[in-house]
Design a protein around this motif. Structure first.
Motif, PDB file in Angstrom:
ATOM      1  N   GLN A   1     -11.127  -2.223   2.201  1.00 17.03           N
ATOM      2  CA  GLN A   1     -10.345  -2.123   0.968  1.00 17.03           C
ATOM      3  C   GLN A   1      -9.958  -3.507   0.458  1.00 17.03           C
ATOM      4  O   GLN A   1      -9.972  -3.766  -0.751  1.00 17.03           O
ATOM      5  CB  GLN A   1      -9.085  -1.292   1.245  1.00 17.03           C
ATOM      6  CG  GLN A   1      -8.375  -0.810   0.011  1.00 17.03           C
ATOM      7  CD  GLN A   1      -7.208   0.094   0.370  1.00 17.03           C
ATOM      8  OE1 GLN A   1      -7.141   0.642   1.458  1.00 17.03           O
ATOM      9  NE2 GLN A   1      -6.275   0.225  -0.547  1.00 17.03           N
TER      10      GLN A   1
ATOM     11  N   THR B   1     -11.153   7.143  -4.353  1.00 15.64           N
ATOM     12  CA  THR B   1     -11.100   6.858  -5.790  1.00 15.64           C
ATOM     13  C   THR B   1     -12.478   7.066  -6.403  1.00 15.64           C
ATOM     14  O   THR B   1     -13.509   6.878  -5.745  1.00 15.64           O
ATOM     15  CB  THR B   1     -10.634   5.421  -6.060  1.00 15.64           C
ATOM     16  OG1 THR B   1     -11.462   4.506  -5.339  1.00 15.64           O
ATOM     17  CG2 THR B   1      -9.189   5.235  -5.646  1.00 15.64           C
TER      18      THR B   1
ATOM     19  N   VAL C   1     -10.500   5.371   0.462  1.00 19.30           N
ATOM     20  CA  VAL C   1      -9.500   4.316   0.621  1.00 19.30           C
ATOM     21  C   VAL C   1      -8.536   4.580   1.780  1.00 19.30           C
ATOM     22  O   VAL C   1      -7.991   3.642   2.358  1.00 19.30           O
ATOM     23  CB  VAL C   1      -8.696   4.111  -0.678  1.00 19.30           C
ATOM     24  CG1 VAL C   1      -9.561   3.488  -1.754  1.00 19.30           C
ATOM     25  CG2 VAL C   1      -8.081   5.410  -1.188  1.00 19.30           C
ATOM     26  N   LYS C   2      -8.313   5.850   2.125  1.00 18.43           N
ATOM     27  CA  LYS C   2      -7.436   6.180   3.244  1.00 18.43           C
ATOM     28  C   LYS C   2      -7.931   7.465   3.896  1.00 18.43           C
ATOM     29  O   LYS C   2      -8.506   8.331   3.229  1.00 18.43           O
ATOM     30  CB  LYS C   2      -5.984   6.403   2.785  1.00 18.43           C
ATOM     31  CG  LYS C   2      -5.308   5.186   2.174  1.00 18.43           C
ATOM     32  CD  LYS C   2      -4.961   4.134   3.214  1.00 18.43           C
ATOM     33  CE  LYS C   2      -4.337   2.916   2.554  1.00 18.43           C
ATOM     34  NZ  LYS C   2      -4.088   1.830   3.510  1.00 18.43           N
TER      35      LYS C   2
ATOM     36  N   GLU D   1     -15.122   6.047  -3.578  1.00 22.45           N
ATOM     37  CA  GLU D   1     -14.847   5.056  -2.535  1.00 22.45           C
ATOM     38  C   GLU D   1     -13.657   5.551  -1.724  1.00 22.45           C
ATOM     39  O   GLU D   1     -12.564   5.747  -2.268  1.00 22.45           O
ATOM     40  CB  GLU D   1     -14.533   3.693  -3.158  1.00 22.45           C
ATOM     41  CG  GLU D   1     -15.724   3.065  -3.864  1.00 22.45           C
ATOM     42  CD  GLU D   1     -15.423   1.693  -4.433  1.00 22.45           C
ATOM     43  OE1 GLU D   1     -14.525   1.004  -3.877  1.00 22.45           O
ATOM     44  OE2 GLU D   1     -16.056   1.303  -5.422  1.00 22.45           O
TER      45      GLU D   1
ATOM     46  N   ASN E   1       0.801  -1.224   0.000  1.00 19.51           N
ATOM     47  CA  ASN E   1       0.000   0.000   0.000  1.00 19.51           C
ATOM     48  C   ASN E   1       0.834   1.275   0.000  1.00 19.51           C
ATOM     49  O   ASN E   1       0.295   2.361   0.232  1.00 19.51           O
ATOM     50  CB  ASN E   1      -0.938   0.003   1.217  1.00 19.51           C
ATOM     51  CG  ASN E   1      -2.072  -0.999   1.055  1.00 19.51           C
ATOM     52  OD1 ASN E   1      -2.609  -1.177  -0.028  1.00 19.51           O
ATOM     53  ND2 ASN E   1      -2.414  -1.688   2.146  1.00 19.51           N
TER      54      ASN E   1
ATOM     55  N   TYR F   1      -0.207   4.564  -1.948  1.00 21.58           N
ATOM     56  CA  TYR F   1      -1.126   5.563  -1.398  1.00 21.58           C
ATOM     57  C   TYR F   1      -0.321   6.594  -0.616  1.00 21.58           C
ATOM     58  O   TYR F   1       0.373   6.248   0.339  1.00 21.58           O
ATOM     59  CB  TYR F   1      -2.153   4.911  -0.470  1.00 21.58           C
ATOM     60  CG  TYR F   1      -3.179   4.080  -1.181  1.00 21.58           C
ATOM     61  CD1 TYR F   1      -4.232   4.686  -1.857  1.00 21.58           C
ATOM     62  CD2 TYR F   1      -3.102   2.692  -1.179  1.00 21.58           C
ATOM     63  CE1 TYR F   1      -5.191   3.920  -2.522  1.00 21.58           C
ATOM     64  CE2 TYR F   1      -4.059   1.926  -1.841  1.00 21.58           C
ATOM     65  CZ  TYR F   1      -5.095   2.544  -2.501  1.00 21.58           C
ATOM     66  OH  TYR F   1      -6.034   1.794  -3.161  1.00 21.58           O
TER      67      TYR F   1
END
Length: 902
Positions: A596, A359, A378-379, A376, A228, A231
């Motif tokens: 995720q 995203t 994601v972080k 969505e 990851n 990101y």
């Protein structure tokens, strides 16, 4: 995540299951199910499973029998995966007991190994987490290690021991790399290391498996979980001392450097994405030019995230909305052009005390018109409840999705069976023939190819790794189509599986398919859907056939979708109950990461759906951006042949992500003298050099095409020897008629009118734009035959505005970069730059200039400041200036005439 080729999944699980339940009674009576895809013996139980209603004993310990394990091992890896993932029994609960036989332990390790070798996004985490909890299995492995490496052990490994040792090694290493290994797993690793160190049986220690095992266990602590890292983290973006990562990607001297090579490529990819974003964040923190950025739709200061109030019943891509507050029409237009997979950044202030990453998902036209975009998350960093807060939003400077998919591949792929390592990593130039092509295979004698094309054609068939360089107009696409046709005609003998053809752009993809469709209808096109009538029937979305999909896959799909909804609901509860404490915040982050992973599972299942659509096709075609997320599909198909068109435009990591351990034949067709890969970080040279260019620079053998069929000879002569040593014009170009109303077919107008710099740092030159308008008015040529090019987007937009004002809507105006691989009868080229300092930006790069000068067929008319250009790059533009002067093709005005040139 959504893409145009994923839309058919939008009917989602409710409709899917409803359709299945309606058909199930009819199917059960008429079908004879094979044992390996049979849900159960009774149809009412089947419906019950599809409805996710557990049977009475579903929660009781239920082991798979040894017979069931044996049957599973006879399946393909995919069938095995669907078998175990669709069962109510847990593959990781009570399957290995302390008193279990060696045979059962071996079967279990083989099953886990084969499942993990599929490298399935999302499911990998589930499988390896389950493996990491197998303390009883690890005890079995400790006893096995004692037996193998004890002082009086055999001096060789029998077949079963090799299978078991290799399997447990791969599982331990992969679990560590995925960050899933626990204390008992690390204890087993230390146990192995200790026994190997104490072993005094030379023949055993020298066995390749033991040598590799010992070496990999030794370096394992240095291998971190990096999946990851693509990101961006908040602290990364706030750093002002960050410097670019330059990785050494020269050919390695030791084949063990494969792991280092993979990690270098991964780091280059990370930095290429992160550096432009970091610079943009620093610019926003300075609070300068904010109004201009807003006007250019590079920044949206008034947005918020909203939870769909009906999220419990909504589709996955419609759970969270980004809302523009009081959206303007130009903002709505921006939303409609945002690509699925783009990464949006949100923060509550320009000080960047917090950050949310999301995203873009598929969004309906109705929602877009109201100022909503489906996203969505994601972080998130330093923020708890994310909904209803005033947020500043911007898109990352570089499109995110291809970076994500390639990074995921490089983070998890194995160095053991890395494809084409012999050439890509080790730098060998002794090329072997493709393993799937028999030695007695004879290339066709009758082909529509010239001499240099025939030589390249033969090299492509006889070498498992082949580079073909094709200067502009030399028939690269024609050659690749002939190559594909030959492979397809011999498909039954060669058994290569579907041939995969990859291009950099959608235009080139359609250009290839138009020609390839003359030879086969067995084609499937992935990615952005083609609107060409001749190609539309090959779009993957149009090939959906529910009957091709096994029932077990539909069940696993539904289970994953239900898991996503369950996890999402739990996350919303945490958001609603957030009390501002660190534990509550960490819990939100943990649940978001779990969500995720489930999202990755769904993407993996999409690829499996595509497998059943594509496995009987002869030809798969897509862009490399699309291919980056379909590597798993390529592994399922076990395709042996991959052909890259426009290979010199494809960054090295993106090529790697399109190869699999099954790849036996790679053909790269391109031209490194034209455009290099597009990168986000222009200060970093690593990714700007493609694999194609790197290998040619290091003297890897390459075939070169040398006959061009596009440009009038005087235009082609501009390129030699500045860009190419040799370029022969075919007789067909010498038969071109002259352009009417012009005294010359090629001309450069030299001027000194200054450029202007825009807010977005691009440039315009109004004088050049007006002169081109006058030229168009004089020519009165068919708009479909004329294209206006410029290196600068601001100039393109300015020329478009002039055309609209003059009601000349039909002329195409586009950038030099986007016109790579294309051609037009007449090209008008505005070079823009005109300043006393000799600052020429893009135009100092030979690659871009080569593309700009090589798009025209009949006529090329250029306008620019030659003094500025020569000051910016004396060698390049000095040579071009000399060529133009020798041809009497440069002066202060276009050579208008009432008649064509004699």
């Amino acid at each position: 995540m959504s893409g145009s080729d994923d839309d058919w999944f939008s009917k989602d699980e409710d409709e899917l299951v409803q359709n299945l339940n309606q058909r199930i009674k009819q199917q059960v009576d008429n079908e004879t199910h094979e044992e390996r895809i049979d849900f159960c013996s009774r149809p009412d139980n089947y419906v019950q499973q599809l409805s996710l209603e557990e049977t009475k004993d579903a929660k009781s310990p239920a082991r798979f029998t040894t017979v069931e394990f044996a049957k599973a091992l006879k399946m393909t890896a995919l069938e095995m995966f669907l078998y175990f993932m669709s069962e109510n029994r847990d593959l990781f609960k009570d399957q290995i007991m302390p008193n279990d036989s060696h045979k059962r332990v071996l079967q279990y390790v083989q099953i886990l190994t084969r499942l993990c070798q599929l490298e399935m996004g999302g499911f990998d985490e589930q499988l390896l987490s389950g493996f990491a909890r197998q303390s009883v299995l690890f005890d079995h492995m400790k006893r096995f290690a004692l037996k193998v490496f004890k002082p009086r052990s055999k001096d060789s490994l029998d077949d079963e021991s090799q299978v078991l040792l290799c399997g447990i090694k791969n599982l331990l290493i992969r679990a560590h790399k995925m960050g899933k290994l626990q204390k008992s797993g690390y204890e087993l690793i230390e146990h192995f290391k200790k026994l190997i160190a104490l072993c005094h049986t030379p023949q055993l220690l020298e066995h390749p498996l033991c040598v590799g095992f010992a070496k990999e266990l030794e370096v394992l602590p240095n291998v971190s979980h990096v999946k990851n890292e693509i990101y961006p983290k908040l602290d990364q973006l706030l750093r002002t001392d960050a410097v670019g990562t330059e990785a050494n990607i020269a050919p390695a001297l030791d084949s063990a450097d494969v792991a280092r090579y993979i990690d270098c490529q991964r780091q280059l990819l990370c930095e290429d994405f992160t550096q432009p974003l970091r610079e943009y964040v620093q610019h926003l923190r300075s609070k300068s030019n904010i109004d201009e950025l807003v006007a250019e739709q590079l920044l949206f200061p008034h947005t918020q995230l909203m939870l769909n109030p009906e999220f419990a019943e909504a589709q996955q891509h419609s759970l969270i909305f980004m809302q523009l507050m009081s959206p303007r029409q130009e903002e709505i237009k921006y939303l409609k052009n945002v690509k699925g997979g783009a990464l949006l950044c949100f923060t509550t202030s320009y000080d960047f005390d917090n950050l949310i990453l999301a995203t873009v998902s598929y969004t309906s036209r109705l929602m877009l018109n109201q100022g909503y975009l489906n996203v969505e998350v994601v972080k998130q960093y330093n923020i708890g409840n994310i909904y209803g807060k005033p947020l500043i939003m911007f898109e990352t400077p570089v499109f995110f999705e291809p970076y994500l998919r390639v990074h995921n591949y490089l983070s998890t792929c194995s160095a053991d069976n890395f494809p084409m390592r012999r050439y890509i990593v080790e730098g060998q130039v002794d090329i072997r023939p493709p393993a799937y092509i028999r030695p007695d295979f004879q290339p066709p004698l009758q082909t529509k190819l010239n001499e240099s094309q025939r030589a390249a054609f033969g090299a492509a068939l006889l070498n498992e790794f082949c580079l073909i360089q094709g200067p502009p107009g030399t028939g690269k696409t024609h050659l690749s189509v002939e190559l594909v046709n030959t492979l397809l005609q011999n498909a039954n003998r060669l058994k290569s599986g579907p041939i995969i053809v990859l291009t950099y752009s959608n235009d080139s993809l359609d250009k290839f398919l138009l020609k390839a469709a003359q030879y086969t209808d067995s084609i499937v096109r992935f990615g952005n859907q083609s609107r060409l009538p001749e190609i539309e029937k090959y779009n993957v979305r149009g090939l959906t056939d529910d009957q091709l999909v096994p029932p077990r896959l539909k069940r696993v799909w539904w289970l994953a979708k239900c898991e996503f909804k369950e996890q999402f609901e739990q996350l919303q509860t945490l958001h609603a109950d957030f009390d501002g404490t660190d534990p509550a915040y960490l819990l939100i982050q943990s649940k978001l990461e779990q969500l995720q992973v489930v999202g990755e599972k769904i993407n993996t299942l999409r690829a499996i759906f595509h497998f059943y659509q594509a496995r009987d096709k002869a030809l798969l075609a897509m862009t490399t951006s699309c291919a980056a997320r379909l590597n798993f599909l390529f592994r399922l198909l076990e395709s042996k042949c991959v052909i890259f068109e426009e290979a010199a435009e494809i960054a090295e990591p993106h090529v790697l992500a399109c190869l699999t351990p099954y790849t036996e034949h790679v053909v790269l067709i391109g031209d490194h003298k034209q455009l290099q890969p597009h990168t986000g970080n222009y200060t970093q040279q690593g990714l700007q050099v493609s694999l194609f260019e790197r290998l040619i620079t290091h003297n890897f053998p390459a075939s070169v095409l040398n006959v061009q069929y596009r440009m009038r000879s005087c235009i082609a002569e501009l390129l030699v020897p500045i860009f190419y040593d040799k370029l022969i014009s075919d007789d067909s170009v010498n038969a071109y008629g002259n352009v009417t109303k012009m005294a010359s077919n090629m001309y450069f107008v030299n001027h000194t009118h200054p450029e202007e710099q825009m807010v977005d740092m691009s440039f315009i030159n109004k004088h050049e734009a007006e002169e081109l308008m006058n030229l168009l008015k004089h020519l009165r040529y068919d708009p479909s035959k004329v294209v206006i090019l410029s290196p600068y987007n601001a100039q393109i937009e300015y020329i478009k505005s002039l055309l609209n004002r003059k009601k000349l809507y039909k002329y195409l105006v586009t950038s030099v970069d986007s016109y790579q691989g294309l051609e037009a009868n007449i090209i008008l080229l505005s070079l823009v730059r005109s300043n006393p300092a000799g600052q020429i930006g893009f135009l100092r790069l030979p690659n871009r200039v080569c593309v700009a000068l090589s798009r025209a067929r009949l006529a090329l008319y250029m306008i620019g400041n030659m003094d500025t250009l020569q000051h910016g790059n004396p060698k390049l533009w000095g040579a071009i200036n000399a060529k133009l002067r020798a041809a009497n093709a440069i002066g202060p005005a276009f050579p208008y005439s009432t008649e064509s040139v004699a």
